[in-house]
Design a protein around this motif. Structure first.
Motif, PDB file in Angstrom:
ATOM      1  N   GLU A  36      55.312   6.073  40.655  1.00 25.41           N
ATOM      2  CA  GLU A  36      54.935   5.933  41.614  1.00 25.41           C
ATOM      3  C   GLU A  36      53.540   6.962  41.162  1.00 25.41           C
ATOM      4  OE1 GLU A  36      57.579   7.018  41.062  1.00 25.41           O
ATOM      5  OE2 GLU A  36      59.176   5.617  43.226  1.00 25.41           O
ATOM      6  N   THR A  37      52.945   7.327  40.041  1.00 23.02           N
ATOM      7  CA  THR A  37      52.033   8.309  39.528  1.00 23.02           C
ATOM      8  C   THR A  37      50.547   7.514  38.447  1.00 23.02           C
ATOM      9  OG1 THR A  37      52.925   8.955  37.946  1.00 23.02           O
ATOM     10  CG2 THR A  37      52.609   9.957  40.067  1.00 23.02           C
ATOM     11  N   ALA A  38      51.771   6.175  38.230  1.00 23.31           N
ATOM     12  CA  ALA A  38      50.661   5.516  37.356  1.00 23.31           C
ATOM     13  C   ALA A  38      48.666   4.963  37.859  1.00 23.31           C
ATOM     14  CB  ALA A  38      50.941   3.523  37.384  1.00 23.31           C
ATOM     15  N   THR A  39      48.090   4.963  36.677  1.00 22.35           N
ATOM     16  CA  THR A  39      47.014   5.337  37.385  1.00 22.35           C
ATOM     17  C   THR A  39      46.234   3.465  37.460  1.00 22.35           C
ATOM     18  OG1 THR A  39      45.620   5.172  35.331  1.00 22.35           O
ATOM     19  CG2 THR A  39      45.486   7.620  36.041  1.00 22.35           C
ATOM     20  N   SER A  40      45.352   3.118  37.618  1.00 21.50           N
ATOM     21  CA  SER A  40      44.563   1.904  37.871  1.00 21.50           C
ATOM     22  C   SER A  40      44.455   1.401  36.271  1.00 21.50           C
ATOM     23  CB  SER A  40      43.325   1.396  38.734  1.00 21.50           C
ATOM     24  OG  SER A  40      42.573   2.053  38.105  1.00 21.50           O
ATOM     25  N   VAL A  41      44.505   2.112  35.703  1.00 18.67           N
ATOM     26  CA  VAL A  41      43.656   1.850  34.309  1.00 18.67           C
ATOM     27  C   VAL A  41      44.650   1.889  33.330  1.00 18.67           C
ATOM     28  CG1 VAL A  41      42.978   3.299  31.572  1.00 18.67           C
ATOM     29  CG2 VAL A  41      41.673   3.260  34.016  1.00 18.67           C
ATOM     30  N   ASP A  42      45.889   2.633  33.822  1.00 20.92           N
ATOM     31  CA  ASP A  42      47.411   2.495  33.265  1.00 20.92           C
ATOM     32  C   ASP A  42      48.579   1.397  33.702  1.00 20.92           C
ATOM     33  OD1 ASP A  42      47.505   4.924  32.384  1.00 20.92           O
ATOM     34  OD2 ASP A  42      48.796   5.896  34.581  1.00 20.92           O
ATOM     35  N   LEU A  43      48.081   0.575  34.925  1.00 18.67           N
ATOM     36  CA  LEU A  43      48.166  -0.074  35.051  1.00 18.67           C
ATOM     37  C   LEU A  43      47.542  -1.331  34.515  1.00 18.67           C
ATOM     38  CD1 LEU A  43      48.143  -0.110  39.183  1.00 18.67           C
ATOM     39  CD2 LEU A  43      50.564   0.157  37.473  1.00 18.67           C
ATOM     40  N   GLU A  44      45.990  -1.757  34.317  1.00 14.60           N
ATOM     41  CA  GLU A  44      45.811  -2.724  33.604  1.00 14.60           C
ATOM     42  C   GLU A  44      46.411  -3.024  31.951  1.00 14.60           C
ATOM     43  OE1 GLU A  44      41.261  -2.191  33.066  1.00 14.60           O
ATOM     44  OE2 GLU A  44      41.569  -2.179  35.669  1.00 14.60           O
ATOM     45  N   ASN A  45      46.564  -1.620  31.523  1.00 17.13           N
ATOM     46  CA  ASN A  45      46.939  -1.184  29.628  1.00 17.13           C
ATOM     47  C   ASN A  45      48.558  -2.429  29.928  1.00 17.13           C
ATOM     48  OD1 ASN A  45      45.009  -0.412  28.770  1.00 17.13           O
ATOM     49  ND2 ASN A  45      45.254   2.044  29.669  1.00 17.13           N
ATOM     50  N   ALA A  46      49.432  -1.831  31.243  1.00 21.46           N
ATOM     51  CA  ALA A  46      51.014  -1.945  30.661  1.00 21.46           C
ATOM     52  C   ALA A  46      50.938  -3.736  31.095  1.00 21.46           C
ATOM     53  CB  ALA A  46      51.568  -1.773  32.081  1.00 21.46           C
ATOM     54  N   TYR A  47      50.062  -4.062  31.985  1.00 23.47           N
ATOM     55  CA  TYR A  47      49.706  -5.852  32.002  1.00 23.47           C
ATOM     56  C   TYR A  47      49.701  -5.996  30.671  1.00 23.47           C
ATOM     57  CZ  TYR A  47      49.794 -10.521  34.453  1.00 23.47           C
ATOM     58  OH  TYR A  47      49.432 -11.692  34.816  1.00 23.47           O
ATOM     59  N   GLN A  48      48.730  -5.779  30.153  1.00 21.78           N
ATOM     60  CA  GLN A  48      47.928  -6.249  28.869  1.00 21.78           C
ATOM     61  C   GLN A  48      48.994  -5.912  28.037  1.00 21.78           C
ATOM     62  OE1 GLN A  48      44.001  -5.942  27.278  1.00 21.78           O
ATOM     63  NE2 GLN A  48      43.637  -4.581  29.238  1.00 21.78           N
ATOM     64  N   LEU A  49      50.106  -5.289  27.746  1.00 21.04           N
ATOM     65  CA  LEU A  49      50.841  -4.558  27.001  1.00 21.04           C
ATOM     66  C   LEU A  49      51.860  -5.748  27.122  1.00 21.04           C
ATOM     67  CD1 LEU A  49      50.938  -1.380  27.127  1.00 21.04           C
ATOM     68  CD2 LEU A  49      50.297  -2.279  25.037  1.00 21.04           C
ATOM     69  N   GLY A  50      52.073  -6.329  28.218  1.00 18.73           N
ATOM     70  CA  GLY A  50      53.613  -6.881  28.300  1.00 18.73           C
ATOM     71  C   GLY A  50      52.613  -8.819  28.190  1.00 18.73           C
ATOM     72  N   GLN A  51      51.834  -8.872  28.673  1.00 12.62           N
ATOM     73  CA  GLN A  51      51.465 -10.397  27.819  1.00 12.62           C
ATOM     74  C   GLN A  51      51.069 -10.517  26.077  1.00 12.62           C
ATOM     75  OE1 GLN A  51      47.186 -10.521  29.239  1.00 12.62           O
ATOM     76  NE2 GLN A  51      48.297 -12.362  30.865  1.00 12.62           N
ATOM     77  N   LEU A  52      50.532  -8.985  25.102  1.00 13.55           N
ATOM     78  CA  LEU A  52      50.702  -8.939  24.188  1.00 13.55           C
ATOM     79  C   LEU A  52      52.244  -9.158  23.340  1.00 13.55           C
ATOM     80  CD1 LEU A  52      47.429  -6.325  23.463  1.00 13.55           C
ATOM     81  CD2 LEU A  52      47.643  -9.125  23.163  1.00 13.55           C
ATOM     82  N   ILE A  53      53.294  -8.314  23.912  1.00  6.37           N
ATOM     83  CA  ILE A  53      54.519  -8.432  23.111  1.00  6.37           C
ATOM     84  C   ILE A  53      55.389  -9.445  23.846  1.00  6.37           C
ATOM     85  CG2 ILE A  53      56.737  -7.468  23.944  1.00  6.37           C
ATOM     86  CD1 ILE A  53      54.885  -4.971  24.752  1.00  6.37           C
ATOM     87  N   ALA A  54      54.683  -9.965  24.820  1.00  3.63           N
ATOM     88  CA  ALA A  54      55.407 -11.462  24.866  1.00  3.63           C
ATOM     89  C   ALA A  54      54.907 -12.488  23.992  1.00  3.63           C
ATOM     90  CB  ALA A  54      55.111 -12.389  26.530  1.00  3.63           C
ATOM     91  N   LYS A  55      53.625 -12.159  23.587  1.00  8.20           N
ATOM     92  CA  LYS A  55      52.939 -13.293  22.745  1.00  8.20           C
ATOM     93  C   LYS A  55      53.413 -13.149  20.972  1.00  8.20           C
ATOM     94  CE  LYS A  55      49.260 -13.859  25.328  1.00  8.20           C
ATOM     95  NZ  LYS A  55      47.884 -13.882  25.630  1.00  8.20           N
ATOM     96  N   GLN A  56      54.163 -12.409  20.892  1.00  9.34           N
ATOM     97  CA  GLN A  56      54.721 -12.035  19.832  1.00  9.34           C
ATOM     98  C   GLN A  56      56.424 -12.952  19.561  1.00  9.34           C
ATOM     99  OE1 GLN A  56      52.933 -10.507  16.159  1.00  9.34           O
ATOM    100  NE2 GLN A  56      51.378  -9.783  17.384  1.00  9.34           N
TER     101      GLN A  56
END
Lengths: 160, 160, 160, 160
Positions: B13-33
């Motif tokens: 619930e307390t994630a910031t918008s920066v956290d959300l952007e970073n998390a989305y990118q992390l998910g993408q990059l992890i999948a690409k690996q």
């Protein structure tokens, strides 16, 4: 009726001599208040010292053990809860304590403090680790108390 | 043969918008690996964003849920592990991740980082919370890495 | 020194009136022996009846609760262990009891008996459920005892 | 979107040769349906045989391990969930399986079947243990199915 339980959490193998003295005194003072002492139940570090302190004042001691048997258990534990959950038992320590006193610092203790804050428990820090004080106070300015002596910790339990 | 699993942990619930952007990118990059993404599985905050990011790159997502049912589960979770253990599941997240990336900060995230350090896992901090960086680095100077971008986090996973 | 703990396990909502009478008497008899009573801690069924029985004889009662708070807890529980583990707490009940008495039958009780057998505990069955007696006796001919009364259960604890 | 997970549970050290053959075939058939196989993840008994069967048909295998590390893990496990919860992990196996197939019998398996019934899961018994069939059918006449072959078990999953 449910009795008051005060949890004392702190390092095992890496406890300092100051941590051990503080833990022994905390155990004594908790017993003198008629409260039950809860620890992680092992025969080492803050767990052992607090349990011995409580027994020296004829208190009742509760140990939430990480393993399935009494191997490595403090002989000063009266009531042994065997979980076989390893570090997952930390949440039980936190939930079952009316107030949590963290005596010393380490990774396991930090996880219990963080869970205590998450569960909106009162958490009292008794250590000289400035980094931990600053960090946990930033996580919960209202529920984290920083104290300098076992006596001050007990006073905080009473008045918080 | 066991596949590589990278855990992304962070606030709900307390994630910031920066956290959300970073998390989305992390998910993408992890999948690409070609790695599997592990999260706490809920449909909120860092868990939801990372899972959505991984699915956008056709990755496989694993959710370790706190509850017993799919209520509140992210729709981007492919493999749902229902624990009904509440926060006690945090230890499973830590043990099952080959490397842990903490994205953002909060009490639950702090408990996972502390458990990760206790279990001698590599833990990568991606946040702008100086107090947490100083504290966790003091607990484990060698295994805690501080990074500024999702790309740097992935590079750290590869070379750590 | 660790005190003796006897676990009484049995149905909550589906307990029969005979189960409740037996559980109350078991609680009384356990208290009279000076043993601590362990139950699942809820305010219903065998858990409630056994805890009330123990308190009527001035015993000490321990409740291993499935939840995180005192909601739904028996008022006859002295020492409350909050696990928030749901049915995963059943293993704690089993491991922490020196002997297990199953009073009545149901799916939850059956899981505790099975775990008790797996952990090589002595398990005493007090019920009139023939199917369960035959099955559990087949799993462990030596450690499963079948009794007809609370008094016989206590005698079995003493002499087993 | 959440994938279908079928749990195959059964004895480790005490599995019979019939149990092992059945488990291998169950793993194969589950993989051929495109379902994920869930087991307790160890390299022994029904867990090992089912995981090997699934891999022989290019399925995806999930292991919910009792320990904290890959020691004793089946090499046929693709996705390893390390719980360090010992037998408390049984509830995770049950909750995470859409349907549970019990292959063979023993105390651990009995605890999983009982928990499955308690959680209102469909449970399929594939064994020749009459006592267990009679007992579990009496606990849940509607949700417990008794089958004689792996093929019949899979048909029951499809049509239940």
């Amino acid at each position: 009726m449910k009795k008051t339980i005060i949890g004392v959490m702190g390092p095992g193998e890496t406890a300092t001599s100051v941590d051990l003295e503080n833990a022994y005194q905390l155990g004594q003072l908790i017993a003198k208040q008629g409260w039950i002492l809860l620890t992680g139940g092992r025969n080492i570090g803050v767990m052992e010292a607090a349990s011995q302190g409580a027994k020296s004042a004829e208190g009742l001691t509760l140990g939430i053990l990480p393993g399935a048997t009494s191997l490595g258990m403090s002989e000063a534990v009266d009531i042994a809860i065997f979980t076989n959950l390893g570090n997952a038992r930390n949440i039980i320590n936190v939930l079952s304590s009316d107030v949590i006193i963290a005596c010393g610092m380490g990774a396991g203790t930090a996880s219990e403090i963080a869970l205590g804050i998450k569960q909106q428990k009162t958490v009292i820090l008794l250590n000289n680790n400035l980094e931990s004080q600053v960090f946990f106070k930033s996580l919960s300015p209202d529920r984290v108390y920083i104290v300098e002596t076992p006596t001050e910790a007990i006073e905080t339990v009473i008045y918080c």
